[in-house]
Scaffold this active site. Structure first.
Site, PDB file in Angstrom:
ATOM      1  N   ASP A   1       0.825  -1.208   0.000  1.00  0.00           N
ATOM      2  CA  ASP A   1       0.000   0.000   0.000  1.00  0.00           C
ATOM      3  C   ASP A   1       0.862   1.261   0.000  1.00  0.00           C
ATOM      4  O   ASP A   1       2.070   1.212   0.284  1.00  0.00           O
ATOM      5  CB  ASP A   1      -0.941  -0.006   1.210  1.00  0.00           C
ATOM      6  CG  ASP A   1      -2.303   0.603   0.903  1.00  0.00           C
ATOM      7  OD1 ASP A   1      -2.398   1.401  -0.055  1.00  0.00           O
ATOM      8  OD2 ASP A   1      -3.269   0.295   1.624  1.00  0.00           O
TER       9      ASP A   1
ATOM     10  N   ASP B   1     -10.499   1.969  -3.555  1.00  0.00           N
ATOM     11  CA  ASP B   1     -10.928   1.536  -2.230  1.00  0.00           C
ATOM     12  C   ASP B   1     -12.443   1.362  -2.160  1.00  0.00           C
ATOM     13  O   ASP B   1     -12.957   0.778  -1.214  1.00  0.00           O
ATOM     14  CB  ASP B   1     -10.496   2.567  -1.180  1.00  0.00           C
ATOM     15  CG  ASP B   1      -9.044   2.421  -0.777  1.00  0.00           C
ATOM     16  OD1 ASP B   1      -8.405   1.413  -1.155  1.00  0.00           O
ATOM     17  OD2 ASP B   1      -8.525   3.320  -0.083  1.00  0.00           O
TER      18      ASP B   1
END
Length: 691
Positions: free
Chosen positions: A446, A506
C-alpha cells in the site's frame, strides 16, 4: 530531402521522414501499408502546403519539437547550463536507424554539447514504446528541467480526446470532448500518478464508440509525477508525455546521460474495444512479470472490512474458517498485524508481528490458514513511517523533511526517504525477513499518502521504489505483489512490470465499480484488477445492494471478498459461495480472454463479455430504474455470424438455448433489466460446424 523510413508491426505502419539535418517527422501512423508502398510519393502527398503568416519552408510534424526555425509550440526539452537556459538546434547525427519493428534517431547540437537519442519500438499488441536519452557532451554540468518521453504529432482525424480524472474512491472518470485550441493537459505533484488520470489519454475521431472509430491510446509508464501536454492550433495538434521534474532534480555531469521513462501508445481502428485488445495484449505479452506462467487467480478473503484493526490470532482463524466455507483460496491479513498497531496513528515502520496479538508470531496463523486449503497474504506499507513508531524514534531523519521546519502528516504518517541507501537496505531487510521466515504467498503493498515535502526528490524516490521491489522479487520470485495506493493512486505499466495486480479503488460498491472498472479496462485486463465483494451497506457509499448483484460484478476481475462471511445471512452466504464456485469454473476465460464492452445507449446499463477459444462469459447489469418497461435487447457484437452458440444463463433456472451469432449480434437477447441492481451472467459456447 532524405528518403523516408518505415517500421511495421503486425497490423500497423509508422513512416518517418526528415528534411536534411532536421529532427524526424512523422509522415504516417495507422494501419499496415502494402510492402511496396512508394514512400516518396507518400511523403509528397502529406507535405503541408504553405499558407499565410508562416515560415517560407513549412515544417512537417516532428517527433522532437524544438524552438527556433519557426516552431512556436512547447519544445520537447528544457535544459540549463551555468544556470542559463540553453538554446538548442538539434540536427540529425550519425547512428540513426529505422528497420523492422524499431526506430533509433540520433540528434546533436555540437555547439551546445548535447546529444539526444530517440527510441520508438513496436512491442506486443502493436503497442509502440517511446523513450529518449540525453547525453551531456559538454565540459560543465547540464540541468535537465524537462524532457519528453513522447512527442506525438496527431493525425488530422484526431480531433477529440477522452481524458480521465478522479479522486479517492471515484477513480477514472471519463471526459470526452473536442480538443480545445491552445494548450491543455494535466500533471501530478504528489510523487505518484495520483487520481488525476493525466497519464492516460485517448485521442480519437468524432463519434468514437465501443466498436468503431480511429484512435490513439497513450500512457506514461512511470510511477512518479507526470505531465501531459496537448497543444492544438491552426496548423497542428501534438501530445507530449513526460515525467514531471523539479528544477535541479536531474543534473548531468560531463559525459553522463539520462533516459526518460517509456511512454506507450497504440494506434487502432475499431473503437474502445480495439484499445482494449491492443493494451491487454501488450500487458500480457511484454509487461506483467512471468505472465505466461501465472497460476490460477485465487479467490481472496481480505480481513479489512471484516475486522479492521480489531484482530488477534483466534479471531483471524475464525475468519479464515468462514472464508474456507464459501470457497476462498487466499487469506489476506490487512492493516493491524504489526507491533503496536491499534489504529492508523502509530507503528508504520515496525514490521514485526505484534507480540500481544500473535504471541507465537504469524506461523501458527499461517499453518491454520494452510490447513484449510488457503495460502496466506499480508498487507504492508513499506514506504511510510509513523511519528509514533520505534523506527521514527530511532531514526527521525529517515523521513522526507525540510531541516528546521515542521513535518506535516497525511493519514497521520510521513514518507520514508527510500532513496537513502540505509533506508532502502532496512526495508529490504525487514521484508526479506518476513518472507523468509513465513510462508507468505502475497503482499498487498500500500501507499496511502502523497510525497511532501518532495523538493527535487520524486524521481529518485520512484527509482528507489523500483530497486526495492526488484531486489525483493529476485529474492522471493514466487511471491505475488499487489500495488495499492489508497485504491488507484499508483497504477501504471512500470509498477505492473513488477506486480501481479492492482487495487483499482478503495470503493468496492458494485454500482460504482461497474463504472470504475469499465474505464480501467481500457488499459488493464481483468486478471490484474482486484475486484471484491464488499459489505452491505457499503462503508464508503452507504448503498445497500443484493448479494447476487455484488457477487456477479466482483467476478469480472480478480475476485475476492472483503467482508465477514460469518456475519452474513444464510441466504447471502450461500449466494456468495455459488458465485465463487461459478468464478472458479469460468476464470480461465476471464484470465486469458479478450474483453469487450457491450454498447448501450442507456447510461444505466453496463455490459462486458470476455471470449477465449470460442467460450464467452458475459455480464449485463443495470444500476438504476429503467425509463421503459421494455429495455433494449442485449446485442453481442463480434460473434461469428455463421456459427451457432449454446447459451446458458448461469445461476438461474432459465433453460439453455442455441442461437446463431448473427441473431445474437443483430437482434440480441431480451433480458429482464428494468429494476435497479439487476445483473445477469450469460455463458456462450461456439458450436462446431454442423452442430
Amino acid at each position: 530531402m532524405e528518403s523516408p523510413h518505415r517500421i511495421d508491426g503486425t497490423a500497423i505502419t509508422l513512416v518517418f521522414g526528415a528534411e536534411a539535418g532536421e529532427p524526424p517527422s512523422l509522415l504516417y501512423i495507422g494501419g499496415k501499408l502494402p510492402d511496396d508502398e512508394d514512400l516518396g510519393s507518400l511523403q509528397r502527398a502529406v507535405r503541408p502546403r504553405r499558407h499565410g503568416s508562416q515560415p517560407d519552408v513549412p515544417r512537417l510534424a516532428t517527433i522532437w519539437p524544438q524552438a527556433g526555425r519557426g516552431y512556436l509550440g512547447l519544445p520537447a526539452m528544457a535544459l540549463r547550463r551555468r544556470n542559463e537556459a540553453l538554446v538548442l538546434d538539434l540536427v540529425s547525427g550519425s547512428g540513426s536507424l529505422a528497420a523492422d519493428r524499431s526506430a533509433h534517431f540520433v540528434l546533436e547540437d555540437v555547439v551546445a554539447g548535447v546529444r539526444l537519442a530517440i527510441e520508438w519500438r513496436i512491442a506486443a499488441g502493436d503497442v509502440v514504446r517511446a523513450s529518449a536519452t540525453i547525453v551531456n557532451l559538454g565540459d560543465t554540468p547540464l540541468a535537465v528541467d524537462r524532457i519528453a518521453s513522447l512527442a506525438l504529432p496527431l493525425p488530422g482525424w484526431a480531433t477529440h480526446a477522452t481524458r480521465f480524472h478522479g479522486r479517492w474512491a471515484a477513480e477514472t472518470q471519463e471526459a470526452t470532448a473536442a480538443m480545445p485550441y491552445g494548450r491543455s493537459g494535466g500533471e501530478s505533484r504528489g510523487g505518484r500518478p495520483g487520481f488525476g488520470g493525466a497519464n492516460w489519454l485517448i485521442a480519437h475521431e468524432a463519434g468514437f464508440g465501443a466498436n468503431h472509430g480511429h484512435g490513439i491510446a497513450m500512457h506514461l509508464a512511470w510511477s512518479g509525477d507526470h505531465e501531459t501536454v496537448i497543444e492544438r492550433d491552426a496548423d497542428k495538434a501534438i501530445v507530449q508525455m513526460a515525467a514531471r521534474l523539479d528544477p535541479g532534480e536531474i543534473v548531468l555531469a560531463p559525459g553522463a546521460s539520462f533516459t526518460t521513462p517509456e511512454a506507450v501508445f497504440a494506434v487502432i481502428n475499431g473503437g474502445r474495444n480495439a484499445v482494449r485488445q491492443a493494451m491487454h495484449a501488450h500487458l500480457r505479452g511484454d509487461v506483467l512479470p512471468g505472465r505466461a506462467d501465472w497460476p490460477v487467480r485465487r479467490v481472496h478473503l481480505n480481513s479489512w472490512e471484516a475486522v479492521a484493526f480489531d484482530m488477534d490470532e483466534a479471531r483471524l482463524v475464525r475468519l479464515a474458517e468462514a472464508g474456507n466455507a464459501i470457497g476462498a483460496e487466499r487469506f489476506v491479513v490487512d492493516d493491524g498485524w504489526f507491533t503496536g498497531r491499534r489504529n492508523d496513528t502509530t507503528s508504520l515502520g515496525d514490521w514485526t508481528p505484534d507480540p500481544q496479538r500473535f504471541p507465537n508470531g504469524l506461523s501458527p496463523l499461517i499453518a491454520q490458514v494452510e490447513a484449510r486449503g488457503m495460502d496466506f497474504g499480508l498487507w504492508v506499507e513499506p514506504e511510510m513511517i509513523s511519528p509514533d513508531s520505534d523506527l521514527y524514534r530511532a531514526h527521525p531523519d529517515w523521513c522526507l523533511h525540510r531541516p528546521g521546519m515542521d513535518r506535516p502528516t497525511q493519514r497521520r504518517q510521513l514518507v520514508l526517504d527510500i532513496a537513502r541507501p540505509e533506508v532502502n537496505a532496512y526495508l529490504f531487510g525487514v521484508l526479506d525477513n518476513l518472507l523468509s521466515a513465513h510462508r507468505i504467498a502475497y503482499l498487498k503493498w500500500d501507499h496511502n499518502r502523497d510525497l511532501f515535502p518532495n523538493d527535487g526528490v520524486g524521481h529518485r524516490q520512484t527509482l528507489a521504489l523500483y530497486a526495492l521491489i526488484d531486489r525483493l522479487r529476485a529474492a522471493h520470485p514466487t511471491v505475488e505483489i499487489e500495488s495499492c495506493a489508497s485504491g488507484g493512486g499508483r497504477i501504471d505499466y512500470a509498477i505492473l512490470s513488477r506486480c501481479h495486480r492492482v487495487w483499482p479503488s478503495d470503493n468496492n460498491d458494485a454500482i460504482d465499480r461497474l463504472r470504475i472498472n469499465r474505464a480501467w479496462s481500457l488499459f488493464l485486463p481483468p486478471e490484474v484488477m482486484g475486484n471484491h465483494v464488499g459489505p452491505s451497506p457499503n462503508p464508503i457509499t452507504g448503498r445497500m445492494l443484493p448479494m447476487a448483484f455484488r457477487a456477479k460484478v466482483a467476478m469480472f476481475g480478480h475476485m475476492g471478498v472483503e467482508a465477514d462471511p460469518a456475519a452474513m445471512s444464510d441466504a447471502d452466504r450461500d449466494t456468495l459461495a455459488a458465485h465463487i464456485a461459478c468464478y472458479k469454473q469460468y476464470r480461465d476465460i476471464l484470465t486469458n480472454g479478450a474483453l469487450n464492452e457491450l454498447a448501450f445507449d442507456d447510461p444505466g446499463l453496463f455490459g462486458t463479455m470476455v471470449e477465449h477459444e470460442g467460450r464467452i462469459l458475459a455480464l449485463v447489469a443495470r444500476t438504476d430504474m429503467a425509463s421503459d418497461y421494455n429495455t433494449p435487447p442485449v446485442r453481442f457484437a463480434g460473434l461469428d455470424p455463421d456459427r451457432r452458440y449454446h447459451l446458458r444463463f448461469l445461476l438461474t433456472d432459465v433453460a439453455d438455448t442455441v442461437l446463431s451469432g448473427r441473431m445474437l449480434d443483430e437482434a440480441g437477447l431480451v433480458l429482464p433489466l428494468s429494476r435497479p441492481a439487476t445483473a445477469h451472467l450469460v455463458y456462450l459456447e461456439r458450436l462446431d460446424i454442423g452442430q
